[in-house]
Scaffold this motif. Structure first.
Motif, PDB file in Angstrom:
ATOM      1  N   HIS A   6       0.837  -1.204   0.000  1.00 19.51           N
ATOM      2  CA  HIS A   6       0.000   0.000   0.000  1.00 19.51           C
ATOM      3  C   HIS A   6       0.871   1.253   0.000  1.00 19.51           C
ATOM      4  O   HIS A   6       1.527   1.555   1.000  1.00 19.51           O
ATOM      5  CB  HIS A   6      -0.906  -0.001   1.236  1.00 19.51           C
ATOM      6  CG  HIS A   6      -1.966   1.058   1.252  1.00 19.51           C
ATOM      7  ND1 HIS A   6      -3.313   0.773   1.245  1.00 19.51           N
ATOM      8  CD2 HIS A   6      -1.882   2.409   1.276  1.00 19.51           C
ATOM      9  CE1 HIS A   6      -4.013   1.885   1.274  1.00 19.51           C
ATOM     10  NE2 HIS A   6      -3.171   2.911   1.294  1.00 19.51           N
ATOM     11  N   HIS A  63     -11.525   7.176  -1.159  1.00 17.53           N
ATOM     12  CA  HIS A  63     -11.220   7.161   0.269  1.00 17.53           C
ATOM     13  C   HIS A  63     -12.321   7.878   1.063  1.00 17.53           C
ATOM     14  O   HIS A  63     -12.867   8.880   0.601  1.00 17.53           O
ATOM     15  CB  HIS A  63      -9.870   7.876   0.425  1.00 17.53           C
ATOM     16  CG  HIS A  63      -9.230   7.759   1.755  1.00 17.53           C
ATOM     17  ND1 HIS A  63      -9.741   8.369   2.869  1.00 17.53           N
ATOM     18  CD2 HIS A  63      -8.112   7.110   2.140  1.00 17.53           C
ATOM     19  CE1 HIS A  63      -8.948   8.095   3.896  1.00 17.53           C
ATOM     20  NE2 HIS A  63      -7.953   7.333   3.485  1.00 17.53           N
ATOM     21  N   GLU A  91      -8.719   2.670  -1.908  1.00 14.84           N
ATOM     22  CA  GLU A  91      -9.089   2.307  -0.579  1.00 14.84           C
ATOM     23  C   GLU A  91     -10.452   2.877  -0.243  1.00 14.84           C
ATOM     24  O   GLU A  91     -10.804   3.986  -0.608  1.00 14.84           O
ATOM     25  CB  GLU A  91      -8.029   2.747   0.445  1.00 14.84           C
ATOM     26  CG  GLU A  91      -7.707   4.220   0.519  1.00 14.84           C
ATOM     27  CD  GLU A  91      -6.541   4.473   1.475  1.00 14.84           C
ATOM     28  OE1 GLU A  91      -6.694   4.285   2.688  1.00 14.84           O
ATOM     29  OE2 GLU A  91      -5.467   4.868   0.979  1.00 14.84           O
ATOM     30  N   HIS A 127      -9.802   0.867   4.767  1.00 12.60           N
ATOM     31  CA  HIS A 127      -9.244   1.861   5.685  1.00 12.60           C
ATOM     32  C   HIS A 127     -10.267   2.045   6.802  1.00 12.60           C
ATOM     33  O   HIS A 127     -11.436   2.290   6.535  1.00 12.60           O
ATOM     34  CB  HIS A 127      -9.049   3.163   4.892  1.00 12.60           C
ATOM     35  CG  HIS A 127      -8.727   4.368   5.716  1.00 12.60           C
ATOM     36  ND1 HIS A 127      -7.497   4.988   5.692  1.00 12.60           N
ATOM     37  CD2 HIS A 127      -9.492   5.093   6.570  1.00 12.60           C
ATOM     38  CE1 HIS A 127      -7.514   6.035   6.496  1.00 12.60           C
ATOM     39  NE2 HIS A 127      -8.710   6.119   7.051  1.00 12.60           N
ATOM     40  N   HIS A 152      -5.998  -2.270   5.829  1.00 13.53           N
ATOM     41  CA  HIS A 152      -4.695  -1.649   5.596  1.00 13.53           C
ATOM     42  C   HIS A 152      -4.318  -0.722   6.751  1.00 13.53           C
ATOM     43  O   HIS A 152      -5.180  -0.211   7.463  1.00 13.53           O
ATOM     44  CB  HIS A 152      -4.714  -0.938   4.234  1.00 13.53           C
ATOM     45  CG  HIS A 152      -4.710   0.542   4.328  1.00 13.53           C
ATOM     46  ND1 HIS A 152      -3.549   1.264   4.417  1.00 13.53           N
ATOM     47  CD2 HIS A 152      -5.709   1.439   4.357  1.00 13.53           C
ATOM     48  CE1 HIS A 152      -3.863   2.545   4.488  1.00 13.53           C
ATOM     49  NE2 HIS A 152      -5.153   2.690   4.461  1.00 13.53           N
ATOM     50  N   ASP A 202       2.174   2.915   3.260  1.00  8.65           N
ATOM     51  CA  ASP A 202       1.229   4.031   3.174  1.00  8.65           C
ATOM     52  C   ASP A 202       1.992   5.317   2.836  1.00  8.65           C
ATOM     53  O   ASP A 202       1.567   6.411   3.190  1.00  8.65           O
ATOM     54  CB  ASP A 202       0.402   4.209   4.459  1.00  8.65           C
ATOM     55  CG  ASP A 202      -0.974   4.833   4.190  1.00  8.65           C
ATOM     56  OD1 ASP A 202      -1.335   5.005   3.006  1.00  8.65           O
ATOM     57  OD2 ASP A 202      -1.680   5.151   5.164  1.00  8.65           O
TER      58      ASP A 202
HETATM   59 ZN   LIG Z   1      -5.811   4.584   4.469  1.00  7.91          ZN
END
Ligand SMILES: [Zn+2]
Ligand SMILES: [Zn+2]
Length: 260
Positions: A6, A63, A91, A127, A152, A202
């Motif tokens: 990720h 997201h 995500e 997420h 994640h 990330d």
């Molecule tokens: Zn995230």
């Protein structure tokens, strides 16, 4: 060999130095990276990176931290995911930390992603922040286990990890496990079975110790794997090979030998 499951290579901090980031991956034997989409607007950048570099993959999703973007449709996600290098939906998920008002729109958006993932047969990148109970509840209600996926940048409790693993999900640890104050999280990282674990950066956020506060990059996933190996008292090669195998299995990637 290691994989960063990720990252956000297209974000300005990294886009400005992609060549350097790829060089550090090579140096640290990080063979593949998954570049994760956060809006449909920037998705073409993610796709372009995945098309340009054989060892970079992409995902498509919106997201939960983006309230002011158009409503996402299942059909749209499915159409954009129909690409050999786009290996996941996300995500997606819930984030009640940054956005405190009524988050029903987040929950609807999350449900849309789960439905799209089930329909196109690609796994979810989830997420969750300050929203674990609702996240698991919606995953169960929408049968997210049929698509599978990964939680994640995991920062939740063992019980939440267990709830996600019961649905067949993987748990991905980031540089946060190297942070001094992450005592409880390190206990979770000790307990999650290696066959359910992924590692990630990330990046450009959350650079692991000893780079904390600097721009993170996929090559630094090495420090995440090293910390987990140290915690568990196993050779780092064991963490590297397990998390890489899990990555290829979860995201249905056949080619495991491609190097930059
Ligand atoms: Zn995230
Ligand atoms: Zn991310």
């Amino acid at each position: 060999m290691l994989v960063d499951s990720h990252c956000h290579l297209n974000f300005p901090e990294l886009a400005a130095k992609v060549d350097d980031a790829l060089a550090l991956m090579r140096e640290n034997q990080v063979t593949h990276a998954l570049c994760v989409s956060v809006t449909l607007e920037e998705f073409p950048q993610v796709r372009a990176l995945a098309e340009r570099y054989p060892h970079v993959y992409g995902s498509v999703g919106v997201h939960p931290d983006y309230p002011d973007v158009p409503v996402v449709k299942e059909e749209e996600l499915i159409a954009l995911a129909n690409h050999p290098k786009i290996v996941a939906i996300g995500e997606t998920g819930l984030d009640y930390y940054r956005i405190k008002d009524d988050c029903e729109w987040q929950r609807e958006r999350f449900r849309t992603h789960i439905r799209a993932a089930r329909r196109c047969g690609k796994p979810l990148i989830i997420h969750t922040r300050s929203a674990a109970a609702d996240t698991l509840r919606i995953m169960r209600e929408e049968k997210a286990g049929e698509a599978g996926g990964v939680m994640h940048c995991f920062t939740e409790s063992w019980e939440v990890a267990q709830g996600a693993m019961d649905l067949g999900f993987y748990i991905s640890f980031s540089g946060i496990v190297t942070f001094k104050n992450a005592v409880a999280l390190r206990e979770v990282a000790k307990r999650v079975p290696l066959e359910r674990m992924l590692v990630e950066t990330d990046s450009p956020y959350l650079a692991p110790v000893p780079f904390r506060g600097k721009t993170n990059e996929p090559g630094l996933v090495k420090y995440v794997a090293e910390e987990i190996a140290r915690l568990r008292g196993v050779p780092v090669a064991q963490v590297s090979s397990a998390t890489s195998d899990n990555f290829f299995k979860l995201f249905n990637i056949k080619e495991t030998t491609s190097h930059a």
